[in-house]
Structures are given as C-alpha cells and as structure tokens.
Write a protein that holds these residues in place. Structure first.
Motif, PDB file in Angstrom:
ATOM      1  N   LEU A  81      35.414  32.944  48.214  1.00  0.00           N
ATOM      2  CA  LEU A  81      36.082  32.371  47.042  1.00  0.00           C
ATOM      3  C   LEU A  81      37.413  31.709  47.404  1.00  0.00           C
ATOM      4  N   LEU A  85      40.302  27.257  47.740  1.00  0.00           N
ATOM      5  CA  LEU A  85      41.658  26.723  47.650  1.00  0.00           C
ATOM      6  C   LEU A  85      41.910  25.752  48.801  1.00  0.00           C
ATOM      7  N   LEU A  88      40.102  22.646  47.733  1.00  0.00           N
ATOM      8  CA  LEU A  88      40.767  21.958  46.627  1.00  0.00           C
ATOM      9  C   LEU A  88      42.080  21.303  47.062  1.00  0.00           C
ATOM     10  N   TRP A 273      35.735  28.582  39.339  1.00  0.00           N
ATOM     11  CA  TRP A 273      35.565  29.532  38.230  1.00  0.00           C
ATOM     12  C   TRP A 273      34.202  30.205  38.286  1.00  0.00           C
TER      13      TRP A 273
ATOM     14  N   PHE B  41      49.092  31.026  49.771  1.00  0.00           N
ATOM     15  CA  PHE B  41      47.779  31.651  49.561  1.00  0.00           C
ATOM     16  C   PHE B  41      47.174  32.161  50.859  1.00  0.00           C
ATOM     17  N   PHE B  74      41.034  42.341  43.859  1.00  0.00           N
ATOM     18  CA  PHE B  74      40.916  41.689  42.559  1.00  0.00           C
ATOM     19  C   PHE B  74      42.048  40.682  42.358  1.00  0.00           C
ATOM     20  N   GLN B  76      43.258  38.831  44.535  1.00  0.00           N
ATOM     21  CA  GLN B  76      42.894  37.596  45.247  1.00  0.00           C
ATOM     22  C   GLN B  76      42.141  36.649  44.312  1.00  0.00           C
ATOM     23  N   PHE B  77      41.295  37.250  43.448  1.00  0.00           N
ATOM     24  CA  PHE B  77      40.552  36.430  42.490  1.00  0.00           C
ATOM     25  C   PHE B  77      41.522  35.800  41.494  1.00  0.00           C
ATOM     26  N   MET B  79      44.665  35.233  41.881  1.00  0.00           N
ATOM     27  CA  MET B  79      45.463  34.219  42.560  1.00  0.00           C
ATOM     28  C   MET B  79      44.691  32.894  42.674  1.00  0.00           C
ATOM     29  N   THR B  80      43.421  32.997  43.087  1.00  0.00           N
ATOM     30  CA  THR B  80      42.631  31.774  43.269  1.00  0.00           C
ATOM     31  C   THR B  80      42.515  31.008  41.957  1.00  0.00           C
ATOM     32  N   TRP B  81      42.191  31.722  40.877  1.00  0.00           N
ATOM     33  CA  TRP B  81      42.050  31.040  39.581  1.00  0.00           C
ATOM     34  C   TRP B  81      43.385  30.470  39.120  1.00  0.00           C
ATOM     35  N   LEU B  83      46.018  29.515  40.957  1.00  0.00           N
ATOM     36  CA  LEU B  83      46.408  28.342  41.743  1.00  0.00           C
ATOM     37  C   LEU B  83      45.565  27.126  41.371  1.00  0.00           C
ATOM     38  N   CYS B  84      44.306  27.377  41.030  1.00  0.00           N
ATOM     39  CA  CYS B  84      43.428  26.289  40.584  1.00  0.00           C
ATOM     40  C   CYS B  84      44.002  25.630  39.333  1.00  0.00           C
ATOM     41  N   MET B  85      44.429  26.474  38.376  1.00  0.00           N
ATOM     42  CA  MET B  85      44.954  25.925  37.121  1.00  0.00           C
ATOM     43  C   MET B  85      46.271  25.198  37.358  1.00  0.00           C
ATOM     44  N   TYR B  87      47.276  23.805  40.095  1.00  0.00           N
ATOM     45  CA  TYR B  87      47.020  22.559  40.812  1.00  0.00           C
ATOM     46  C   TYR B  87      46.489  21.479  39.875  1.00  0.00           C
ATOM     47  N   THR B  88      45.562  21.875  38.987  1.00  0.00           N
ATOM     48  CA  THR B  88      44.993  20.909  38.049  1.00  0.00           C
ATOM     49  C   THR B  88      46.091  20.251  37.221  1.00  0.00           C
TER      50      THR B  88
END
Lengths: 513, 111
Positions: A81, A85, A88, A273, B41, B74, B76-77, B79-81, B83-85, B87-88
């Motif tokens: 997962l 990053l 991306l 997601w 990250f 958990f 880590q999950f 964090m990933t979500w 950072l995705c938001m 970044y968007t």
C-alpha cells in the motif's frame, strides 16, 4: 467436482468473454490495443490498477501468510500500500506526460537510443515473465484443488483464456475484465470480513483475544518475527515492496490508458483507497482463517497457506460462498495474467519490433499484427515455463519480480525525470547492473539453496544470506546508473530541459496529441 | 507528437521556458512539497520494520491484546490515505501553475 463451483467458474469465464467480444469491436489501432486509446476515466483506471494489483499473491497469499504466521503477513499489506505514495508523488504524472505505450517510450523520450530502448524492453519482459509464471503456477494449483483438473490442463485453460482476452480485446478488454474482477473481489472480501467480524461480536479486542488461543503460535501470533527472523531480511523485503511497485511494468502501462497527468493522479488516488480498504480486510481474512479454519486444515490443503481464504469462505458461508470466492480468485489470476501478457507483448512488439528491427517504419497494420503475434508468443513461453516451474514457490517468484523492478527499473525512471547530467551510458549500465545483480543475488540466496534437501530448489549452503536481494541490488542499480553517467559525456542540457518542461506541465500531450 | 502550435518549439527553446519565472515557481513549489513529504513517509514506513526487527518495544499490548505493532501498522494506512488527500489538494495548485506555463509557451510559439 463441486457443481456450484463449476457453474460459477463457467459464469465468470462467459462474462469475461462477453466483455472481450465487445472490446474487440473497438480495438482497431495500435493505440486501442496498447492503451485503450487513453480513454479510461480516473475511476475506471483506479479500479483497473487496484485489480492489477490485488493478484492471487495478495488475495490468497497474504490471507494465508497472516493465518499461518500472524503479524509478519501484514508486512506485505503495508508495503504494497505505502508503495502507492512513491507512485503518486514521483512516478505517475511524469510517466503519463512523457510516455506513449511502454516504459521504454518514456526513457527513450530523453535518450533517443536503440540500446536504451532495447535494455528497457528486456527488463520489462524479464519482470513480467517472473510475475506471470508465479500467477500461472498459482492458478494451476488452485484449479487443480477446486475442480480436480490436472495441473497441466489447468495452466493450459488459464493460458488460452488470457491469450484470447489480449489478442482479441487488447487493453480495452484487459481493463474491463480487471474492473469487473476488482469489484467482485472487493465484494467477496467485504462479505467474508463482515461475517468474521460478526463472529467476534464486532469487537477488535475480542478478535485479538480469541485468535491468540486459536493458533499454535499462541501469544506470539500477534507479534512480528514469526516468519522473518533476520532483521536485515525484514528490511530488505520492505524495501523491495515499497520501491518495487513503481517499477512494475503492468502497473506502469496503466498510466498510458488515461488522457493526461491529472487523470493519472486521480486513478492512483482511487487505487490507493481501494487497495488500502482491501489490505485492511486481509486482517479479517487471516485472523478468521486462523480462528475458524485452523492451521492444520489450512496447511493440509496447501502448505504455503494459499487456500486459507477459500476455506474460510466455506466455513462461514457454505458451498456457495466457497464457490463464489474460488471463482473470483480464478478471475483474479486470469485478469492479472492478461495484464502481464500485454505489458510483455507491448515491450516486444512496440520496442523491439517496431522501433529497433523496423526502425520505426512499420505500418499501423504491421504493428497491430506484430503486437498480436507477440502476445501469442509471450503466452506460449510463459505456459511452458509454468509447466516446468510447478514446484517453485509462488511468493518467491513474485518477490523476485519486485526486487528486479525496484533495482532495474525504478532508478532509471527516477533519474530520467530528475537528474540533469544523466545520460545514455548511465541508463544502460544502471538497468543492466540492477537486472543482473538482483538475479545473481537470488541465484546464490537461501531461496534457491538450502542445506536441507527439498526445502529449496538446490541443496547446499547459500553464499548470500538474505532471501530478498533488495537492500544490496537497489543501491547497486542506482550506483551503476551514476557511475556509468560520470564516466561518459553529460547529456544534452537543452534536451533535459525539454523533458523537464514536458514532464512537469504535460505540454507535449495537450490537445489530443 | 506535439500540438501544432508547439511543433516549431526547438529543444533550445525549452531551456528558455525553464528559465521563466512561472516555470521556476512551479518547480520550486513542487520541490518544497514533494521532497519533505517523500522523506517523511519513507522514514515513517521504515521505522516499523526497523523497530520490530531490532527491538521488542512494539510487542507491548495497548488495548486488550492489541499491541503497538498493530496500531503502528494501522497508522501506516492512515498516513497513506492522508498524504493522498493532501497531495490531491496541493496538486490543483501545481496544475494551475502548469497551465500558465503552457499558455505562455503557446503565446510564444504563435508569435
């Protein structure tokens, strides 16, 4: 043979063939064939990326590893997962802005050199083949277990079906098969997870408490260190997991199926997601299997634990859920293998045939023909290899693909986009050093050699102590690229500036180019 | 294949684009975001296997039988979500700046 399972298998096969039939009518040009003409939306491509990623190794392998060795199995989920990053932030947008059909296109955009394209294509084919053989071996074992068909015929069935998808439907069919499968897989996993959670009274503490007494590992099931005992090996594996994804050819070609960088970015976000939600659920699958199926039964069905998820479905939902989950697992393997055939075939037909042999002077019709024949060739070779690789460990082959991708592809992709002085010689040495060192280190590792007869491929003492070569071969890939560059003339600054502008603005792609 | 307007863009002219204020600003803003985030990250990610491989600190239970290792995993999950938001959101700004650079290039190419 189980009647419900058999009819669900047939239903899934029929559904994917219908998709292929409609896609084949749309597949007329090489652009349709390789990239579905860049026509997917962010959501569609996100689902397809997630589908490409949630392979048999993820669904069957991780659930089994968690069920058998607890926390260590979850390392795979985390690494797979977080890797997104890297994709991306560093790879997805520049790749979409620079590439056309293959990863080699992107590197060739900066270094217009046959050697660079050839070596990049070689890497793509090597990685895709390892990955593909792993999936085929898994498919053979799965179908043999579920339908009682001989291994050789199972591999042939999967091989023929995937070839049909790719040859007739190209990237459009491959993507839609992937999307449908991703939805089915998420659905199946969600249903099982809720059922498992309900059995634990929807309480996490209860789940952890109960699973502790249900496995032979006892308390230590919840702690890391059951599977990966050498600290360096743990770190090396995590390194390959997090950096490997951004170099996997079948994931990279997914970015050419959308029209521009913002859409490529959106698809990575959707994928992240979906993949995250899926990997969280691997805890329920693993814990559920450990608690309700039991280690003995899991190992009896398959020593590596690959049958944990289907067996859990059987315990929870009886014959129908078992059949459904098994059919979805089968569809998963089919779809992933089709994506891999496409990435290997496009590297061969587009990079070798069209650009190197024909020097870019092949007509559209000839290119299409080459792409289709290349797909058939790749499929035949991988089927033959899968027949010989029957006894090899599936996880070993997948980790090999990740290590090669992280060592041979990722350094070159990053340096092409970010390093001004980087040049042709550096790109070629970097790719070759990464490829050769990762393969060589695996050859002399405990994955191949074991003093105990039958525990690995060959009997003897391993020279290299780590099962995963990443921690050595990834730095070597970077080093090879840097030294190769330093020992030769710097590249054209104007050309790098062109790449810099195009990669960061997408200026070369606009207006339907 | 460049759009028509930019087809008369020689490689040397890209160097002029690189030197424009617009483009320099785009690159500076991207670098200021992506570099620290990537370092963060990667550090956060590798701290989990390093801690579990060399120490036992994460084996201590936190809530019931759930140990710190699971909580960290958990995280880590999350964090990933997250950072995705982030970044968007930030990428919209990069897109705007890139649009400006392209608009200037189009103007230059047609003049």
């Amino acid at each position: 043979m189980n009647g419900t399972a058999f009819s669900l298998f047939l239903g899934i096969v029929a559904l994917t063939l219908v998709i292929t039939y409609f896609a084949s009518k749309k597949t007329k040009t090489t652009s349709d064939f390789y990239t579905a003409d860049g026509g997917l939306t962010g959501m569609q491509n996100g689902l397809a990326i997630a589908g490409d990623y949630m392979s048999a190794a993820s669904f069957l392998g991780i659930a089994g590893t968690i069920a058998l060795s607890g926390f260590d199995g979850f390392f795979y989920s985390i690494g797979f997962l977080v890797a997104y990053l890297v994709v991306l932030f560093l790879v997805a947008e520049p790749l979409r802005n620079l590439g056309k059909y293959t990863m080699a296109d992107m590197i060739a955009a900066r270094f217009n050199d046959k050697k660079v394209r050839g070596v990049a294509a070689l890497n793509t084919m090597a990685i895709s083949t390892f990955y593909m053989v792993a999936q085929l071996v898994g498919a053979g074992a799965l179908i043999k277990l579920l339908l009682g068909i001989e291994y050789i015929y199972s591999v042939l069935i999967v091989g023929v079906l995937m070839t049909v998808y790719v040859v007739f439907g190209g990237m459009t069919a491959t993507s839609w098969v992937q999307i449908v499968k991703a939805i089915l897989l998420m659905l199946g996993t969600f249903i099982i997870s809720v059922m498992v959670f309900a059995k634990f009274g929807f309480s996490f503490t209860e789940m952890f408490n109960q699973v502790k007494s249900a496995t032979p590992l006892g308390e230590s099931f919840l702690n890391p260190g059951n599977k990966f005992k050498d600290p360096l090996d743990t770190i090396s594996l995590n390194l390959a997991l997090v950096l490997g994804t951004a170099g996997l050819p079948h994931i990279l070609i997914r970015f050419f199926t959308v029209k521009d960088a913002p859409t490529a970015r959106k698809s990575v976000v959707y994928a992240t997601w979906l993949i995250g939600a899926f990997y969280i659920m691997t805890i329920f699958l693993g814990f559920g299997a450990a608690a309700f199926v039991g280690q003995d039964k899991i190992v009896a069905a398959n020593a590596a634990g690959n049958m944990a998820a289907p067996l859990l479905a059987e315990v929870l939902g009886g014959e129908f859920l078992f059949a459904f989950v098994s059919a979805v697992a089968f569809a998963t393997i089919l779809a992933v293998v089709a994506g891999l055939v496409l990435s290997a075939a496009s590297a061969f037909a587009h990079d070798f045939y069209t650009h190197i042999i024909r020097k870019g002077h092949a007509s559209e019709k000839e290119q299409m023909k080459a792409a289709k024949w290349a797909s058939v060739g790749v499929a035949i070779i991988s089927i033959i290899l899968a027949l010989f690789a029957q006894k090899l460990n599936v996880a070993f082959l997948v980790s090999l693909a990740f290590a090669v991708a992280a060592s041979a592809n990722l350094p070159i992709i990053l340096l092409t986009i970010f390093w001004k002085r980087f040049n042709t010689a550096g790109a070629v040495t970097g790719m070759l050093v990464g490829l050769v060192s990762s393969l060589f280190l695996v050859m002399i590792s405990p994955s191949v050699w074991s003093p105990v007869e039958g525990a690995a491929i060959l009997t003897g003492e391993a020279i290299f102590p780590l099962a995963n070569p990443g921690i050595v071969s990834i730095p070597l890939g970077f080093l090879g690229a840097i030294i190769g560059t330093m020992l030769s003339k710097p590249s054209d600054v104007d050309k790098f500036n062109g790449i810099l502008v195009k990669a960061n603005t997408g200026s070369g792609l606009r207006k339907g180019a | 294949m460049l759009p028509k307007k930019q087809q008369n863009f020689e490689h040397s002219r890209y160097s002029d684009v690189v030197n424009t204020k617009q483009f320099q600003q785009l690159m500076a803003e991207k670098k200021r975001f992506i570099l620290p985030m990537t370092v963060f990250f990667l550090l956060f990610y590798f701290s989990l296997p390093i801690l579990t491989a060399y120490t036992d600190v994460l084996n201590r239970p936190l809530i019931g039988d759930i140990t710190w290792a699971w909580i960290f995993a958990f995280a880590q999950f999350i964090m990933t979500w997250a950072l995705c938001m982030i970044y968007t959101k930030r990428a919209k700004r990069f897109d705007e700046l890139a649009e400006k650079v392209i608009a200037d290039m189009d103007k230059e190419a047609s003049s």
